[in-house]
Write an enzyme that holds these catalytic residues in place. Structure first.
Site, PDB file in Angstrom:
ATOM      1  N   HIS A 122      -0.122  14.449  -2.207  1.00 44.23           N
ATOM      2  CA  HIS A 122       0.616  13.279  -2.722  1.00 44.23           C
ATOM      3  C   HIS A 122       1.290  13.563  -4.068  1.00 44.23           C
ATOM      4  O   HIS A 122       2.199  12.848  -4.466  1.00 44.23           O
ATOM      5  CB  HIS A 122      -0.291  12.032  -2.782  1.00 44.23           C
ATOM      6  N   SER A 151      -4.621  13.693 -10.516  1.00 48.43           N
ATOM      7  CA  SER A 151      -4.566  14.109  -9.118  1.00 48.43           C
ATOM      8  C   SER A 151      -4.152  15.568  -8.972  1.00 48.43           C
ATOM      9  O   SER A 151      -3.161  15.999  -9.565  1.00 48.43           O
ATOM     10  CB  SER A 151      -3.570  13.242  -8.350  1.00 48.43           C
ATOM     11  N   ASP A 198      -4.726  15.903   2.190  1.00 47.76           N
ATOM     12  CA  ASP A 198      -4.195  15.682   0.841  1.00 47.76           C
ATOM     13  C   ASP A 198      -4.318  16.931  -0.024  1.00 47.76           C
ATOM     14  O   ASP A 198      -4.684  16.873  -1.193  1.00 47.76           O
ATOM     15  CB  ASP A 198      -4.856  14.484   0.144  1.00 47.76           C
TER      16      ASP A 198
END
Length: 290
Positions: free
Chosen positions: A17, A132, A50
């Site tokens: 992402h 992230s 992911d």
């Protein structure tokens, strides 16, 4: 987003992402702590896991890959260190502990299209948007996970990109899984997923993962000749355990299956007509994000 050096060739591991917007030709740069910037390109991305791998276009010769730990040996209570750029504040370090293991997490991929499923390490080290893709380290500095999602109070859901801050519930993809995925992406550019060959309900339920009566897009809910069919599973069966792991929903089952490799043998416990059955099943494989 954040990433970490995976090898001396210039491969950087991060979240899907984080780089999703650059997959179809967007500009990607990696900035190192010393301020040096490098243009990069996406080598491969796995939306379901992911995980993504990018490569520096003019990698320096002195890259030092981070040492990878063994996430299977991590215990609740172990110290953790998260490194990243929360809200763009680069070179930020936070600490905490592993507060749970095997936490089923379904998080958005940032584009809102598909969810990523993980059986995550949970930590109370402060993780916020910008962390992230960064490494979660143990007390010795070994990477034990990729920081990927946080529990959000605003939307009540999970996502690596929502703008609320840390409430002490961060989730990381265990490094043993992420390493396997990253190596696949470097070798072939495509992810490979383990599968049972059955569609399960994605609705939240505490009763288990129910095999649907209709498959996605009009396909059969139990793939003909697939692993589930060979094991005798049928539409309507409710899967309650995979090996020793309790399965309370479809997303939990998907996350658990994806911790395995195709060809692995697993034990499936399921309920049919009020009776509990156990069967051995050999996981199949699916290449690429569908």
């Amino acid at each position: 987003g954040t990433g970490f050096v995976f090898d001396t060739q210039g491969h950087i591991v991060t979240n899907n992402h984080v780089v999703a917007e650059a997959v179809d030709g967007g500009k990607l740069t990696a900035t190192f702590p010393n301020g040096k910037k490098y243009d990069a390109e996406v080598v491969g991305h796995a939306q379901g896991y992911d995980v993504a791998v990018i490569k520096l276009k003019n990698a320096p010769s002195d890259l030092r890959p981070l040492t990878l730990g063994n996430s299977d040996q991590v215990a609740v209570g172990d110290s953790t260190i998260a490194i990243g750029a929360p809200f763009g504040l680069s070179n930020t370090v936070t600490t905490g502990i592993i507060s749970a293991k095997n936490r089923p997490v379904a998080s958005s991929d940032g584009s809102g299209s598909n969810a990523s499923y993980m059986s995550a390490l949970q930590t109370d080290a402060s993780i916020t948007p910008g962390n992230s893709g960064g490494p979660l380290l143990d007390a010795q500095g070994n990477v034990i996970g990729i920081n990927s999602a946080i529990q959000s109070t605003s939307g009540g859901g999970l996502g690596g990109t929502s703008q609320s801050g840390s409430i002490g519930l961060g989730f990381a993809i265990p490094i043993n899984q992420a390493k396997y995925v990253a190596q696949q992406l470097i070798q072939t550019g495509k992810p490979v997923y383990a599968k049972i060959g059955a569609s399960v309900s994605l609705e939240d339920s505490s009763g288990g993962a129910k095999i649907t009566t209709e498959g996605a897009g009009g396909s059969a809910p139990v793939e003909a000749g697939g692993p589930a069919a060979k094991a005798g599973l049928k539409p309507g069966d409710v899967i309650t355990k995979l090996d020793d792991h309790v399965i309370d929903s479809g997303p939990t089952l998907i996350g658990e299956i994806w911790t395995h490799k195709p060809g692995d043998k697993v034990k499936i416990t399921y309920e049919r007509d009020g009776r509990t059955h156990t069967v051995d099943l050999t996981l199949g494989s699916r290449t690429g994000d569908s």
